[in-house]
Design an enzyme around this catalytic site. Sequence first.
Site, PDB file in Angstrom:
ATOM      1  N   CYS A 107       4.011  12.477  -3.555  1.00  0.00           N
ATOM      2  CA  CYS A 107       4.637  13.418  -2.629  1.00  0.00           C
ATOM      3  C   CYS A 107       3.607  14.227  -1.851  1.00  0.00           C
ATOM      4  O   CYS A 107       2.488  14.428  -2.298  1.00  0.00           O
ATOM      5  CB  CYS A 107       5.498  14.393  -3.416  1.00  0.00           C
ATOM      6  SG  CYS A 107       6.705  13.581  -4.433  1.00  0.00           S
ATOM      7  N   ARG A 137      -0.374   8.601   1.659  1.00  0.00           N
ATOM      8  CA  ARG A 137      -0.335   8.835   0.215  1.00  0.00           C
ATOM      9  C   ARG A 137       0.827   8.116  -0.460  1.00  0.00           C
ATOM     10  O   ARG A 137       0.897   8.061  -1.685  1.00  0.00           O
ATOM     11  CB  ARG A 137      -0.247  10.331  -0.064  1.00  0.00           C
ATOM     12  CG  ARG A 137      -1.500  11.063   0.389  1.00  0.00           C
ATOM     13  CD  ARG A 137      -1.289  12.540   0.366  1.00  0.00           C
ATOM     14  NE  ARG A 137      -1.134  13.041  -0.986  1.00  0.00           N
ATOM     15  CZ  ARG A 137      -2.124  13.502  -1.729  1.00  0.00           C
ATOM     16  NH1 ARG A 137      -3.348  13.494  -1.251  1.00  0.00           N
ATOM     17  NH2 ARG A 137      -1.901  13.957  -2.939  1.00  0.00           N
ATOM     18  N   TRP A 147       8.001  10.829  -3.094  1.00  0.00           N
ATOM     19  CA  TRP A 147       7.844   9.577  -3.827  1.00  0.00           C
ATOM     20  C   TRP A 147       8.703   9.761  -5.084  1.00  0.00           C
ATOM     21  O   TRP A 147       8.409  10.585  -5.937  1.00  0.00           O
ATOM     22  CB  TRP A 147       6.372   9.378  -4.183  1.00  0.00           C
ATOM     23  CG  TRP A 147       6.034   8.048  -4.778  1.00  0.00           C
ATOM     24  CD1 TRP A 147       5.718   6.901  -4.116  1.00  0.00           C
ATOM     25  CD2 TRP A 147       5.929   7.731  -6.180  1.00  0.00           C
ATOM     26  NE1 TRP A 147       5.443   5.890  -5.007  1.00  0.00           N
ATOM     27  CE2 TRP A 147       5.563   6.374  -6.282  1.00  0.00           C
ATOM     28  CE3 TRP A 147       6.121   8.460  -7.359  1.00  0.00           C
ATOM     29  CZ2 TRP A 147       5.374   5.730  -7.495  1.00  0.00           C
ATOM     30  CZ3 TRP A 147       5.936   7.817  -8.580  1.00  0.00           C
ATOM     31  CH2 TRP A 147       5.570   6.466  -8.634  1.00  0.00           C
ATOM     32  N   ASN A 154       5.689  19.348  -5.227  1.00  0.00           N
ATOM     33  CA  ASN A 154       4.951  18.195  -5.760  1.00  0.00           C
ATOM     34  C   ASN A 154       4.747  18.432  -7.245  1.00  0.00           C
ATOM     35  O   ASN A 154       4.415  19.552  -7.643  1.00  0.00           O
ATOM     36  CB  ASN A 154       3.561  18.084  -5.118  1.00  0.00           C
ATOM     37  CG  ASN A 154       3.619  17.497  -3.737  1.00  0.00           C
ATOM     38  OD1 ASN A 154       4.698  17.255  -3.214  1.00  0.00           O
ATOM     39  ND2 ASN A 154       2.460  17.277  -3.145  1.00  0.00           N
ATOM     40  N   GLY A 155       4.904  17.392  -8.049  1.00  0.00           N
ATOM     41  CA  GLY A 155       4.718  17.540  -9.498  1.00  0.00           C
ATOM     42  C   GLY A 155       6.013  17.221 -10.217  1.00  0.00           C
ATOM     43  O   GLY A 155       6.953  16.680  -9.622  1.00  0.00           O
ATOM     44  N   GLU A 166     -10.545  -6.514 -11.001  1.00  0.00           N
ATOM     45  CA  GLU A 166     -10.343  -5.755  -9.768  1.00  0.00           C
ATOM     46  C   GLU A 166      -9.729  -6.651  -8.680  1.00  0.00           C
ATOM     47  O   GLU A 166      -8.855  -6.220  -7.919  1.00  0.00           O
ATOM     48  CB  GLU A 166     -11.676  -5.137  -9.305  1.00  0.00           C
ATOM     49  CG  GLU A 166     -11.650  -4.441  -7.965  1.00  0.00           C
ATOM     50  CD  GLU A 166     -10.570  -3.360  -7.817  1.00  0.00           C
ATOM     51  OE1 GLU A 166      -9.950  -2.965  -8.800  1.00  0.00           O
ATOM     52  OE2 GLU A 166     -10.334  -2.938  -6.662  1.00  0.00           O
ATOM     53  N   LYS A 184      -6.198  -6.010  -6.667  1.00  0.00           N
ATOM     54  CA  LYS A 184      -6.165  -5.910  -5.195  1.00  0.00           C
ATOM     55  C   LYS A 184      -5.133  -6.855  -4.623  1.00  0.00           C
ATOM     56  O   LYS A 184      -4.320  -6.483  -3.795  1.00  0.00           O
ATOM     57  CB  LYS A 184      -7.568  -6.249  -4.663  1.00  0.00           C
ATOM     58  CG  LYS A 184      -7.992  -5.584  -3.438  1.00  0.00           C
ATOM     59  CD  LYS A 184      -8.487  -4.157  -3.584  1.00  0.00           C
ATOM     60  CE  LYS A 184      -7.778  -3.302  -4.550  1.00  0.00           C
ATOM     61  NZ  LYS A 184      -8.335  -2.089  -4.952  1.00  0.00           N
ATOM     62  N   GLU A 227      -1.396  -5.861  -5.595  1.00  0.00           N
ATOM     63  CA  GLU A 227      -0.818  -4.605  -5.096  1.00  0.00           C
ATOM     64  C   GLU A 227      -0.407  -4.679  -3.631  1.00  0.00           C
ATOM     65  O   GLU A 227       0.505  -3.979  -3.209  1.00  0.00           O
ATOM     66  CB  GLU A 227      -1.722  -3.395  -5.369  1.00  0.00           C
ATOM     67  CG  GLU A 227      -2.954  -3.274  -4.517  1.00  0.00           C
ATOM     68  CD  GLU A 227      -3.777  -2.016  -4.826  1.00  0.00           C
ATOM     69  OE1 GLU A 227      -3.186  -0.945  -4.990  1.00  0.00           O
ATOM     70  OE2 GLU A 227      -5.019  -2.123  -4.880  1.00  0.00           O
ATOM     71  N   HIS A 277      -5.952 -19.171 -25.544  1.00  0.00           N
ATOM     72  CA  HIS A 277      -5.240 -18.545 -26.660  1.00  0.00           C
ATOM     73  C   HIS A 277      -3.806 -18.190 -26.292  1.00  0.00           C
ATOM     74  O   HIS A 277      -3.184 -17.357 -26.934  1.00  0.00           O
ATOM     75  CB  HIS A 277      -6.008 -17.311 -27.151  1.00  0.00           C
ATOM     76  CG  HIS A 277      -7.346 -17.666 -27.728  1.00  0.00           C
ATOM     77  ND1 HIS A 277      -7.497 -18.274 -28.941  1.00  0.00           N
ATOM     78  CD2 HIS A 277      -8.590 -17.556 -27.201  1.00  0.00           C
ATOM     79  CE1 HIS A 277      -8.780 -18.509 -29.171  1.00  0.00           C
ATOM     80  NE2 HIS A 277      -9.474 -18.079 -28.113  1.00  0.00           N
ATOM     81  N   LYS A 292      -1.255   6.680  -2.783  1.00  0.00           N
ATOM     82  CA  LYS A 292      -2.715   6.739  -2.760  1.00  0.00           C
ATOM     83  C   LYS A 292      -3.247   7.611  -3.886  1.00  0.00           C
ATOM     84  O   LYS A 292      -4.262   7.322  -4.493  1.00  0.00           O
ATOM     85  CB  LYS A 292      -3.180   7.281  -1.400  1.00  0.00           C
ATOM     86  CG  LYS A 292      -4.694   7.333  -1.234  1.00  0.00           C
ATOM     87  CD  LYS A 292      -5.287   5.943  -1.171  1.00  0.00           C
ATOM     88  CE  LYS A 292      -6.792   5.939  -1.085  1.00  0.00           C
ATOM     89  NZ  LYS A 292      -7.349   4.631  -1.518  1.00  0.00           N
TER      90      LYS A 292
END
Length: 605
Positions: free
Chosen positions: A2, A26, A85, A111-112, A480, A484, A487, A503, A600
């Site tokens: 948010c 964000r 968000w 926010n939070g 990584e 990438k 996402e 395995h 973000k």
Amino acid sequence: MCGIYGYIGEKSVDEVMKGIKRLEYRGYDSAGIAFQNRERLCEDENTKNGENITLIKNKGEISNLEKIVLNKNLKSNVAIGHTRWATHGEPSIKNSHPHFSGDGKWAIVHNGIIENYLELKQELQTQTESDTDTEIVARLLEKYFNGDVLSTIKNVCHKLKGSYAFAIITSHSPDKIFVAKHGSPVVVGYGKSYGVVCSDINSIKGENIYVLENDQYAIIEKGKINIFDKNLVAIDVGKLGAVKKVERSKLGDYSHYMLKEIDEIPSAIRRTLKEYENIEALEKILPKEKFKKFKNILIIACGTAYHAGLVGKRLFEEEGIYCESEIASEFRYKPFIERRKTLAIFVSQSGETADTIGALKLCKQHGLKTLAITNVRNSSITFEADYCIYTNAGSEIGVASTKAYNCQLVIFYILSKYFNYFKTGDEKAYYDEIKNLKNIARLIKKNDIKSKCGYIAQKIYKSKSIYMIGRGLDYFIAAEAALKLKEISYIHCESYPAGELKHGTISLIDKNTYVFAFVTQEKIKDKTFSNINEVVAREGKIILFSQFDNSNKKVCEEIKVPLVKERYYPLFIINYLQLISYYTALLLGNNPDKPRSLAKSVTVE
Ligand code: M6R
């Protein structure tokens, strides 16, 4: 996550709309605005009037909100806006912020997360319009209003458990925005004819910017701000020292920030190196006398920053230093093992990741010294950590982290040699490292791989599932790379240590499966080639990244990478995978800068 933007001054609605657009990067799923307004607007599902305050909200892109707001030619001097968000309740008009109190005299953006909101809802014994925790706060403000706005806000904040940054407007005290902070970032500022509040230091516009600390409150007016401590004692703003504004990068000729930021990797690496190219500069930040007593290292982070930490762990191990690497959200909730002579390092591009900061606080409670590696000056982590070093990657807007990751690695390369210097007193190894890293930056710039990466993207973009394998440092590249790709392409993609495939996971490999294999480490290359053969035997299609000659001609694609020292391959090869991910996302019609459901800066736990 948010975002909050509030503005007092002429054309406040326009300023807030521009402000929330700067917060778009964000991640969000709905947006809204509240402004002081004496006229009653025509109400519909998007628009509501309170007492001299109007709310307009909409689902989806900010442009959906813009269409309504711009049509109305609104004039107001006080406005607050929000990008949401979803955490409590689906993305919808009713759940998006701002929220009104029942009497319409208070409007709030948040926010939070308020963890005890259900208990508080029971205490209120009232129906709410939304499913959010935030509306409860608006209703508490109404219920406990004692004639003084700031003390009411403080009293309500004392009832809350969790984290918050609030911006509040109220008809009890028009021409002001009230701000409260506990655990979620917020910055305030003012100029001659305006006052401003924002949840993101990268997105605020204005002069005289102050970062609020936990449990501080602020009243913003045109041309001034007042800041108060937890007991509402006024703080002399002059003594706080305004922070330097961060210049936000512009897209320029690029169509996406992600591509721009990938192209910026060589210059970002050089900028990171510049600050620490003299060992004395690093010694000033991390004093040798204090740091040489650390014998062990614990690295904690989330997502891409965690992957940088995995490489960091191996680099420290190569210098004979014991090092653990942990995911912040796991570390926080497992039994805490007391450690001696241990430095705890926290890696965070944004410096705002809730779990990373939570883990840092936990380590501090247990007496560990903490070092933050972050990209954002004045971010929350910089106020919490004992020591701080900056990656200097420049502002990173694309949700998928690219250049910041490369710069995090650069810091680990340097730090491992700095620790080696404590043991050996050998400065030369440090300076050789700086020289080598500069060469890598040059090589990345020279390495013209866009069309090759576009070609690989063409091959894989219709896949249902992709695997990425490697051993040792190559496995960390795979980790990584897989993050990438998944996402921003939304293709299922998993990384695996090459030797671990057999395995269990190898049963998923068939003739439709692409497997990216990274083979750059001489000591273990034959082992990984054997694992590659096992995949080929199951008709899996290998895309190989290696500097070695490949005797196995059965790979589907082979990317021969330039020769560099083995330890630098994580820094070097990821460039291919960042680009392949980018082109794959484009082929699938996704916006790589704003992948679905992602934010973000992850400020919730
Ligand atoms: O700001 P941080 O580095 O603390 O963020 C951690 C992760 O959320 C972040 O790296 C995330 O995994 C990226 N979107 C990956 O590209």
